[in-house]
Design a protein around this motif. Structure first.
Motif, mmCIF file in Angstrom:
data_model
loop_
_atom_site.group_PDB
_atom_site.id
_atom_site.type_symbol
_atom_site.label_atom_id
_atom_site.label_comp_id
_atom_site.label_asym_id
_atom_site.label_seq_id
_atom_site.Cartn_x
_atom_site.Cartn_y
_atom_site.Cartn_z
ATOM 1 N N PRO A 548 -3.864 1.033 6.525
ATOM 2 C CA PRO A 548 -2.429 1.175 6.831
ATOM 3 C C PRO A 548 -1.728 2.324 6.116
ATOM 4 O O PRO A 548 -0.986 3.092 6.732
ATOM 5 C CB PRO A 548 -1.852 -0.177 6.409
ATOM 6 C CG PRO A 548 -2.971 -1.129 6.581
ATOM 7 C CD PRO A 548 -4.215 -0.374 6.221
ATOM 8 N N GLU A 549 -1.970 2.457 4.789
ATOM 9 C CA GLU A 549 -1.267 3.508 4.042
ATOM 10 C C GLU A 549 -1.664 4.898 4.535
ATOM 11 O O GLU A 549 -0.822 5.806 4.613
ATOM 12 C CB GLU A 549 -1.589 3.387 2.537
ATOM 13 C CG GLU A 549 -1.157 2.076 1.914
ATOM 14 C CD GLU A 549 -2.217 0.988 2.006
ATOM 15 O OE1 GLU A 549 -2.106 0.003 1.257
ATOM 16 O OE2 GLU A 549 -3.137 1.123 2.845
ATOM 17 N N LYS A 551 -2.801 5.685 7.597
ATOM 18 C CA LYS A 551 -2.212 5.905 8.929
ATOM 19 C C LYS A 551 -0.747 6.317 8.815
ATOM 20 O O LYS A 551 -0.292 7.220 9.514
ATOM 21 C CB LYS A 551 -2.328 4.622 9.774
ATOM 22 C CG LYS A 551 -3.738 4.269 10.186
ATOM 23 C CD LYS A 551 -3.764 2.975 11.011
ATOM 24 C CE LYS A 551 -5.180 2.591 11.383
ATOM 25 N NZ LYS A 551 -5.237 1.351 12.180
ATOM 26 N N LEU A 552 -0.042 5.629 7.928
ATOM 27 C CA LEU A 552 1.382 5.926 7.753
ATOM 28 C C LEU A 552 1.579 7.346 7.225
ATOM 29 O O LEU A 552 2.489 8.062 7.658
ATOM 30 C CB LEU A 552 2.007 4.906 6.800
ATOM 31 C CG LEU A 552 3.528 4.983 6.620
ATOM 32 C CD1 LEU A 552 4.238 4.817 7.952
ATOM 33 C CD2 LEU A 552 3.990 3.917 5.633
ATOM 34 N N ASN A 573 -2.376 -4.231 10.884
ATOM 35 C CA ASN A 573 -2.321 -3.100 9.958
ATOM 36 C C ASN A 573 -1.688 -1.856 10.578
ATOM 37 O O ASN A 573 -1.394 -0.885 9.869
ATOM 38 C CB ASN A 573 -3.738 -2.758 9.470
ATOM 39 C CG ASN A 573 -4.328 -3.863 8.613
ATOM 40 O OD1 ASN A 573 -3.589 -4.652 8.043
ATOM 41 N ND2 ASN A 573 -5.640 -3.927 8.539
ATOM 42 N N ASP A 574 -1.514 -1.850 11.895
ATOM 43 C CA ASP A 574 -0.893 -0.696 12.554
ATOM 44 C C ASP A 574 0.631 -0.764 12.515
ATOM 45 O O ASP A 574 1.305 0.203 12.874
ATOM 46 C CB ASP A 574 -1.345 -0.614 14.020
ATOM 47 C CG ASP A 574 -2.825 -0.305 14.147
ATOM 48 O OD1 ASP A 574 -3.307 0.528 13.360
ATOM 49 O OD2 ASP A 574 -3.485 -0.895 15.012
ATOM 50 N N PRO A 576 3.159 -0.650 10.231
ATOM 51 C CA PRO A 576 3.969 0.392 9.593
ATOM 52 C C PRO A 576 3.942 1.725 10.335
ATOM 53 O O PRO A 576 4.974 2.372 10.484
ATOM 54 C CB PRO A 576 3.325 0.514 8.195
ATOM 55 C CG PRO A 576 2.676 -0.807 7.953
ATOM 56 C CD PRO A 576 2.191 -1.258 9.298
ATOM 57 N N ALA A 577 2.742 2.135 10.800
ATOM 58 C CA ALA A 577 2.624 3.410 11.518
ATOM 59 C C ALA A 577 3.343 3.352 12.855
ATOM 60 O O ALA A 577 3.996 4.323 13.260
ATOM 61 C CB ALA A 577 1.150 3.764 11.712
#
Length: 831
Positions: A548-549, A551-552, A573-574, A576-577
């Motif tokens: 996640p981090e 991707k963001l 996990n997607d 936030p992005a």
């Protein structure tokens, strides 16, 4: 389902009775009367207020025919506005219905998927990792279950829930962090905990989008200008005639001509109907601003599994470390390979929903002679975690025999296993061979543990690596054409996946993906500072082992480079992005509810080709709305100046148009801009153009200048006809009729010419849009009756024109706009 959990759930009859008794599972705070709200909104429109005042003045002046006409016009304008409002609202209601969250329940002994508002009291609701909870429930079964309750408590850490705990209730609006559970519904709708605190949300207003703000600002400026000019014209007329009512009426005429009230109506209609058209294509737009943004997208970041590939996993290859060979299930596999498949299955969820775990369960069924799944019960679970991730399950049977099984990214399992140098080399060679063939690989390990105090972290166990299971997920058949569509539209495509680099690159080569030579892992990415990442992110097209981090950071780095980013995701996990991207895109079938809530757009059929269509639709909507607004500006200019110039310069007939003429023109312009242009087809070069800059506005200088020049040329044509008629000795009614005929004919030709600012009128005449000729036909018929019927001619102050007078008027109207075809010809030759 009932064999595993022994829950029958409600019957169909019980569901109907519960719904009748307790109602729908909907949050309803403010009772709305759509018709009354629409009427209230209509009465606030400046044009309606001006018409009411003008009608009242006519009544006071004793000109009852004009007063009645304006009163009827108010009803007609109101009806058209209410119709447009109804179309917009209905389109948005359909969108709201189709984008409603879904959930799983047990009814009649079977698991089934329904819309969340169809839940009733005493339903058995199934919730699992990645889902939003749709009602308040008491847990009756759970497995390694925890919930994120931050929406209610503000606490971001997950809360462990179990039926044996004192707090065994889960609440609407919260999300499942890990595991799965079944809950018996105890409260729905406004009776849920979220519903009871939700009343405080009812007065929160939605923020306007940048485009709405631009339009609102433009209209307010025009209203201000209209008010100033209104006072000036009232003053000029009054000091000439000292008749305040007549002066007020003439000033109102000009004020009406200045107000571009069609622009906000056109915006609302285009956006709502555009969203509705996208829905019919299988693309649900959750936010109006997404329609604006679609045509600007410069980069699309997509995952691999289920987006580029079919998401139809099959266990294609196995590599057992003891056997030192890569095998297929079709071969006669040995005991080591069977044990590898068995442990891989135990490391999966007992009730699988992930395609890879389903494939492992199927392989277990086909290859293992004695099925032990009913004999063992899961006693502990470590959810998917770590970078790269792994997961571990611990099962035990009645005799106390334990199975401790793990699977995950090969790097993760290798890191927690004791391997000799040669064993590690064999594993790595197998991984490279399998990955380079496009297989998705997982490592499988087992461990021994007899204690009752389970270790805090799964990585703390001493695992024995058994081997590799490899899955094949074929690329979608249409993916090459999809990529061509994105590349042709000037968009960059990046793969952002949790899979490894070799597998991703192999699939990328198979589909002619641009940039499959280089890739970057999540760990490598996180080591870069923001400036370095901004440089790298533009050159690298494949990002692997993402979390996640990472991707963001990709999304934010692209945004820092002034890219308009579309992000495709489906997992928890997607979130936030998806939230951070300009356009968050969730998959309708395989996407989790959390992903769908975070996204602004949902692809119902999980087909990325629909995103190409959506980009085209977004560009079409923007282009057609721009045509409508440019048309409105162009046609308002001659109306304003034809009313103002003769008065300001003291011409012989200073008040050539009255409110009844202006309102007739308004009735023509409304349908033209919001019906004709909204229905225009996509221009053939629209997907060959580069994405428009997101910073561009509807009122940029070059396009505004085009509209102003078009308007001024029409004005010149009208005023030239005015003076020509006066010089030939025609009376006021003939002058008015000829000037009006020039304006109407110019309006018709402008409608046709502005169907494209690039292609010729001959090309656009072949566009499929029957509404063009229907509206033009109605306009010509209405004007013909107005001029050549004695009753209407007298009412409007017209005079029947002879063929020469009519021919001159039409010709001048034609010449005042046809010149723009030469501009378009120059554009085509230049590009």
């Amino acid at each position: 389902m009932n064999k595993t959990f022994d829950f029958q759930g409600l019957s169909n009859e019980e569901v109907l009775l519960a719904r009748e008794k307790f109602g729908q599972n909907q949050l309803v705070f403010k009772k709305e009367n759509r018709f009354i709200d629409a009427i209230k909104s209509l009465l606030k429109e400046p044009m309606i207020a001006l018409l009411l005042v003008a009608s009242l003045i006519y009544f006071i002046s004793g000109e009852y025919n004009d007063a009645i006409f304006l009163a009827v016009a108010i009803i007609l304008v109101g009806t058209i506005s209410l119709y447009q409002d109804s179309r917009s609202r209905n389109a948005l209601e359909k969108l709201k219905d189709i984008s409603q969250p879904h959930c799983k329940v047990i009814r009649n002994g079977q698991a089934q998927e329904i819309k969340s508002d169809e839940l009733v009291i005493c339903d058995y609701l199934i919730v699992e990792e990645g889902t939003l909870i749709s009602a308040d429930c008491s847990i009756v079964y759970s497995n390694d279950f925890s919930v994120n309750e931050s929406i209610l408590t503000g606490e971001s850490l997950p809360v462990i829930k179990d039926k044996t705990k004192e707090d065994n209730t889960i609440y609407r609006g919260t999300s499942v962090a890990t595991g799965m559970a079944i809950g018996k519904i105890t409260a729905i709708g406004n009776n849920t905990k979220l519903g009871k605190i939700g009343k405080s949300l009812e007065n929160i207003k939605e923020e306007k989008t940048p485009l709405e703000q631009q339009i609102s600002s433009f209209v307010k400026k025009m209203v201000f200008v209209g008010a100033i000019v209104f006072l000036i014209v009232w003053g000029i007329n009054y000091f000439r005639s000292f008749d305040w009512l007549d002066s007020l009426l003439k000033a109102l005429t000009l004020a009406m001509s200045i107000l571009p009230e069609e622009i906000p109506v056109a915006f609302t209609v285009f956006m709502a109907l555009g969203a509705w058209r996208l829905m019919k294509m299988g693309v649900v737009v959750k936010q109006m601003k997404t329609v604006e943004t679609l045509g600007s997208a410069t980069v699309i970041c997509t995952d691999k599994t289920g987006t580029i590939t079919e998401n139809k996993m099959s266990l294609a290859r196995i590599f057992a470390l003891q056997s030192t060979k890569i095998s297929t299930l079709e071969n006669n596999i040995n005991e080591d390979e069977k044990h590898l498949i068995s442990i891989a299955m135990w490391a999966s969820e007992p009730i699988p929903f992930d395609p890879m775990e389903i494939a492992l369960h199927d392989a277990y069924t086909k290859t293992i002679e004695i099925d032990e799944r009913l004999d063992f019960k899961m006693i502990h679970e470590y959810p998917l975690g770590g970078k790269p991730p792994m997961m571990t399950h611990i099962f035990e049977n009645k005799e106390g025999k334990r199975i401790l099984a793990a699977k995950g990214a090969p790097e993760a399992i290798i890191a927690v296993s004791s391997l000799s140098v040669s064993e590690k080399e064999q594993i790595e060679n197998a991984i490279i061979t399998l990955a380079e063939s496009g297989f998705r690989v997982l490592a499988v390990g087992e461990a021994q543990f007899d204690g009752d105090m389970f270790l805090i972290e799964q990585q703390a166990y001493n695992f024995k690596l058994l081997g590799i299971v490899a899955f094949y997920d074929p690329p979608k058949k249409n993916i090459r054409e999809v990529l061509k569509g994105f590349y042709g539209a000037g968009m960059d495509v990046k793969i952002v996946t949790g899979d490894n680099a070799a597998t991703t690159s192999a699939i990328a080569k198979q589909i002619d993906f641009r940039g499959c030579e280089a890739s970057m892992s999540g760990d490598e990415l996180m080591k870069l500072n923001d400036i370095e990442l901004q440089e790298k992110v533009m050159d690298i097209q494949i990002f692997t082992r993402m979390f996640p981090e990472a991707k963001l950071r990709i999304i934010n780095a692209l945004k820092a480079n002034n890219q308009i980013v579309a992000m495709v995701g489906d997992g928890v996990n997607d979130g936030p992005a998806l939230k951070s991207a300009h356009i968050g895109i969730a998959m309708g079938k395989k996407g989790t509810e959390i992903a769908k809530q975070a996204a602004s757009l949902i692809l119902l059929e999980d087909d990325l080709a629909k995103m190409v269509d959506a980009v085209g639709m977004g560009r079409k909507i923007y282009t057609n709305l721009k045509k409508a607004i440019q048309y409105i500006i162009s046609i308002h200019i001659p109306i304003i100046l034809t009313v103002f110039i003769p008065l300001a310069l003291g011409w012989v007939y200073p008040n050539i148009f009255s409110p009844i003429h202006i309102i007739f023109l308004e009735l023509i312009m409304g349908p033209t801009c919001s019906i004709i242009y909204e229905n225009e087809p996509m221009e053939k070069n629209i997907m060959e153009a580069k994405p428009r800059p997101f910073t561009s506005t509807f009122f940029n200088s070059s396009e505004l200048i085009t509209s102003v020049i078009q308007g001024l040329m029409i004005t010149v044509g009208i005023l030239f006809t005015y003076q020509l008629a006066v010089n030939q000795g025609f009376d006021e009614s003939v002058v008015r009729t000829m000037a009006f005929s020039v304006l109407i004919s110019a309006n018709i030709f402008l409608t046709l010419i502005n169907r494209s600012f690039y292609y010729s009128i001959l090309t656009t005449s072949l566009y499929r849009n029957n509404l063009v000729y229907m509206i033009i036909g109605i306009t010509i018929l209405a004007v013909g009756i107005m001029i050549y019927s004695s009753a209407t001619a007298n009412f409007f102050g017209f005079e029947s024109l002879n063929y020469k007078q009519l021919g001159i008027s039409i010709s001048i109207g034609f010449l005042s706009v046809i010149w723009y075809e030469l501009v378009k010809l120059a554009k085509r030759r230049r590009f």
